[in-house]
Motif scaffolding. Structure first.
Motif, short mmCIF file in Angstrom:
data_model
loop_
_atom_site.label_atom_id
_atom_site.label_comp_id
_atom_site.label_asym_id
_atom_site.label_seq_id
_atom_site.Cartn_x
_atom_site.Cartn_y
_atom_site.Cartn_z
N ILE A 244 49.83 39.22 43.34
CA ILE A 244 49.19 40.38 43.34
C ILE A 244 49.76 41.51 42.47
O ILE A 244 49.21 42.12 41.88
N TRP A 245 51.28 41.35 42.32
CA TRP A 245 51.79 42.69 41.60
C TRP A 245 51.66 42.26 40.22
O TRP A 245 51.17 43.20 39.33
N TRP A 246 51.55 41.07 39.72
CA TRP A 246 51.42 40.60 38.37
C TRP A 246 50.13 40.84 37.97
O TRP A 246 49.76 41.46 36.73
N LEU A 248 47.83 42.91 38.88
CA LEU A 248 47.52 44.37 38.85
C LEU A 248 48.10 45.02 37.77
O LEU A 248 48.04 46.28 37.48
N ARG A 249 49.16 44.39 37.14
CA ARG A 249 49.99 45.04 36.21
C ARG A 249 49.41 44.67 34.65
O ARG A 249 49.22 45.49 33.90
N ILE A 250 48.90 43.41 34.37
CA ILE A 250 48.81 43.03 33.31
C ILE A 250 47.03 43.42 32.63
O ILE A 250 46.48 43.66 33.63
N GLU A 251 46.75 43.46 31.65
CA GLU A 251 45.66 43.97 31.07
C GLU A 251 44.26 42.85 31.36
O GLU A 251 43.38 43.23 31.72
N HIS A 252 44.89 41.39 31.14
CA HIS A 252 43.66 40.36 31.06
C HIS A 252 44.14 39.41 32.20
O HIS A 252 44.70 38.29 31.96
N PRO A 253 44.14 39.74 33.51
CA PRO A 253 44.51 38.84 34.43
C PRO A 253 43.86 37.66 34.91
O PRO A 253 42.48 37.89 34.42
N VAL A 254 44.11 36.60 35.31
CA VAL A 254 43.38 35.55 35.64
C VAL A 254 42.42 35.97 36.75
O VAL A 254 41.30 35.25 36.98
N ILE A 255 42.81 36.76 37.63
CA ILE A 255 42.04 37.07 38.70
C ILE A 255 41.96 38.75 38.82
O ILE A 255 43.28 39.36 38.65
N ASN A 256 41.03 39.48 38.30
CA ASN A 256 40.94 40.93 38.37
C ASN A 256 40.86 41.42 39.78
O ASN A 256 39.98 41.67 40.35
N LEU A 257 42.04 41.58 40.36
CA LEU A 257 42.13 42.30 41.69
C LEU A 257 41.80 43.59 41.77
O LEU A 257 41.60 44.08 42.98
N ARG A 258 41.54 44.53 40.64
CA ARG A 258 41.05 45.74 40.63
C ARG A 258 39.90 45.94 41.23
O ARG A 258 39.61 47.11 41.74
N VAL A 259 38.93 44.83 41.12
CA VAL A 259 37.70 44.94 41.67
C VAL A 259 37.63 45.04 43.04
O VAL A 259 36.54 45.63 43.56
N LEU A 260 38.79 44.76 43.89
CA LEU A 260 38.74 44.73 45.20
C LEU A 260 38.92 46.26 45.69
O LEU A 260 39.21 46.66 46.93
N LYS A 261 38.89 47.31 44.45
CA LYS A 261 39.00 48.71 44.99
C LYS A 261 37.54 49.24 45.40
O LYS A 261 37.45 50.30 46.14
N SER A 262 36.58 48.36 45.68
CA SER A 262 35.36 48.41 46.06
C SER A 262 35.47 48.22 47.46
O SER A 262 35.70 46.70 47.99
N THR A 263 35.43 48.90 48.26
CA THR A 263 35.55 49.03 49.74
C THR A 263 34.45 47.59 50.21
O THR A 263 34.78 46.64 51.28
N THR A 264 33.34 47.78 49.83
CA THR A 264 32.32 46.90 50.04
C THR A 264 32.41 45.52 49.64
O THR A 264 32.22 44.54 50.36
N LEU A 265 33.06 45.29 48.47
CA LEU A 265 33.41 43.84 47.89
C LEU A 265 34.56 43.52 48.75
O LEU A 265 34.66 42.20 49.13
N SER A 266 35.59 44.16 49.37
CA SER A 266 36.77 43.78 49.88
C SER A 266 36.29 43.10 51.43
O SER A 266 36.67 42.25 51.78
N ILE A 267 35.31 44.02 52.00
CA ILE A 267 34.98 43.75 53.17
C ILE A 267 34.20 42.48 53.11
O ILE A 267 33.95 41.29 53.97
#
Length: 519
Positions: A244-246, A248-267
């Motif tokens: 999770i830390w990694w 959110l840190r790198i520019e091109h992650p294998v899983i873009n966890l930043r999209v989980l900022k969307s509450t609707t997507l997270s739920i």
């Protein structure tokens, strides 16, 4: 976007590939007892044939968009079909359990890649105004695959050997690869020199794999009293935390966890996890219950699941059109979770004398519930995302469904074992020499065995065996009923989450109106 014959041959190819991938998530379920006996392995160990496939799916799905871009989507898609087909053949040739588990993992790598890539190819085949129809068509594969697996698997186990569960994929896979080669448009490799997130891939594989072993073997080895369970738990927690830390840190992650900022997507991801948990767990528990306790054959078990699947197949194509007409996905999702909860509740009320007619209605509810969840949840998950983030959001949602299935099978297996121990203690407390029902049943057993030629001493021994068998059957009946009730509760608990997204969207709409009126 395609038209005419090419469009529909692509649709048939894509749906076929999706169905055979998802069939293999459940086709083993009805044959697990047979495989366990033939391979000389315990039921708990044989369950790894199912979970190794699901783990591979979970690992590869979030990587598919990057790999398709790097290799070229057509090349990646055909390569995945061929890997899936080759691994299927090797599964059939396996002579030992762990050899089979290893080949199932590679089969899952090829199959998991098909799932997300198929969805993106199908969406591009249809014009934007028909995307709802495309979603409905794709959901056919998602619903039909896991549900038809037990039917096909049951027929094969009853009439052939378990190896043919894997051999049937070979001609279908080769035909799908050939049609894809002929009809899919060529795609170029990306010129983007974006580096591969090898650390993210490693952490994902280690974290999910270690967690799956803990879930699968924890109950058998008394959880944290086993040193390797403790070690793997630490490895899993550290790997997933660093992941999770990694990411959110790198520019091109294998899983873009930043999209989980969307509450609707997270739920939506949470609800999709529960959907996967229920979808795959139900198809795992029901065959065990119907075969081990009620005495149905593998094919009879699969056939009972068929009406609900057909009902879901009839409904699915219309759901996309309903969403396009303006119906909010949340309303369909509430009904879907409600029907799934009713399925679990009704199944928890069955018993050893329950006939096939009783199962018809709850299994219909299960099929309809799944249909009303898959398409609307996908639409809801990406509804708040920017266009550039939609592929990653969809991949994350697909991953959560497969992860829910993977964890669901492991957790429900553990839960059944835990409840079996508790239920046996509760039942044994009433099986005493001073209990009139126990002594009456023992006398009935003794008389019956003596009537069939046994001596008194032998009849007493046989009576104790019959009494133990009765306790075992009742123990597992109660445990399976507890498992169905757990599925009912999990589905019911998701309804408040859906209501949160409704209120959130209403609040956003109100804020938008205020801003517009101010201007």
């Amino acid at each position: 976007m395609e038209t005419g014959f090419r469009k529909w041959i692509i649709v048939v190819t894509i749906i076929t590939s999706t169905i055979i991938e998802l069939i293999d998530t459940t086709i083993v379920n009805v044959s697990i007892n047979t495989m366990s006996g033939n391979l000389g392995a315990s039921l708990e160990d044989t369950a790894w044939v199912i979970t190794s496939y699901a783990i591979a799916n979970v690992i590869i799905i979030p990587m598919t968009s990057f790999l398709a871009e790097k290799i070229g989507r057509k090349q990646y898609y055909i390569g995945s079909i061929l890997l899936f087909t080759l691994a299927s053949a090797l599964c059939g040739f396996s002579h030992g359990l762990w050899e089979l588990v290893a080949f199932r993992f590679f089969q899952g790598i090829g199959g998991g890649a098909l799932l997300s890539t198929s969805q993106s190819i199908l969406f591009e085949t249809f014009p934007p105004k028909e995307r709802g129809t495309a979603s409905g068509i794709f959901s056919l594969g998602v619903i039909i695959g896991p549900s038809i697996g037990p039917v096909l698997g049951g027929y094969i186990v009853d009439n052939l050997s378990w190896q043919w569960i894997f051999y049937v994929n070979i001609p279908i896979g080769l035909m799908a690869a050939l049609l894809s080669y002929i009809y899919l448009r060529p795609t170029k490799k990306s010129d983007n020199d974006r580096s591969i997130d090898w650390l993210g891939i490693f952490l994902l594989a280690v974290g999910v794999g270690a967690l799956q072993v803990v879930l699968e073997r924890g109950e058998t080895d008394d959880w944290f009293s086993a040193n390797y369970i403790v070690l793997l738990t630490i490895i899993s927690v550290l790997s997933l935390a660093i992941l999770i830390w990694w990411e959110l840190r790198i520019e091109h992650p294998v899983i873009n966890l930043r999209v989980l900022k969307s509450t609707t997507l997270s739920i939506s991801a949470i609800m999709t996890f529960v959907l996967g948990f229920g979808l795959f767990s139900a198809v795992f528990v029901f065959p065990l219950y119907s075969q081990r306790l009620i005495g149905y054959s593998a094919f009879q078990t699969g056939t009972m699941l068929l009406p609900g699947t057909l009902m879901a197949a009839m409904v699915s194509p219309f759901l996309g059109k309903m969403l396009q007409s303006g119906i909010r996905p949340q309303y369909l999702i509430i009904v879907g979770f409600g029907l799934s909860a009713i399925f679990g509740y009704m199944m928890s009320g069955s018993n050893l004398q329950t006939g096939g007619a009783y199962f018809f209605i709850p299994l219909i509810f299960r099929g309809l519930g799944a249909a009303l969840l898959i398409v609307p949840l996908t639409a809801l998950a990406v509804s708040d995302l920017k266009p550039a983030d939609i592929p990653q959001g969809a991949a994350l949602n697909n991953m959560m469904r497969q992860m829910g299935g993977s964890f669901g099978i492991a957790l429900i297996n553990t839960y059944i074992a835990h409840r079996a121990a508790a239920n046996r203690v509760a039942l044994i407390a009433h099986v005493t020499a001073s209990d009139p029902q126990t002594t009456g049943r023992m006398q009935s057993f003794i008389k019956n065995f003596m009537a069939h030629g046994a001596t008194y001493l032998n009849a007493v021994k046989q009576a104790f065996g019959a009494l133990e068998n009765t306790v075992v059957r009742q123990t597992f009946l109660l445990s399976y009923m507890d498992a169905f009730m757990l599925l009912a509760i999990l589905n019911a608990c998701c309804i408040p989450l859906v209501i949160i997204t409704i209120k959130k969207r209403s609040a956003q709409a109100a804020n938008t109106k205020v801003v517009v009126s101010d201007h």
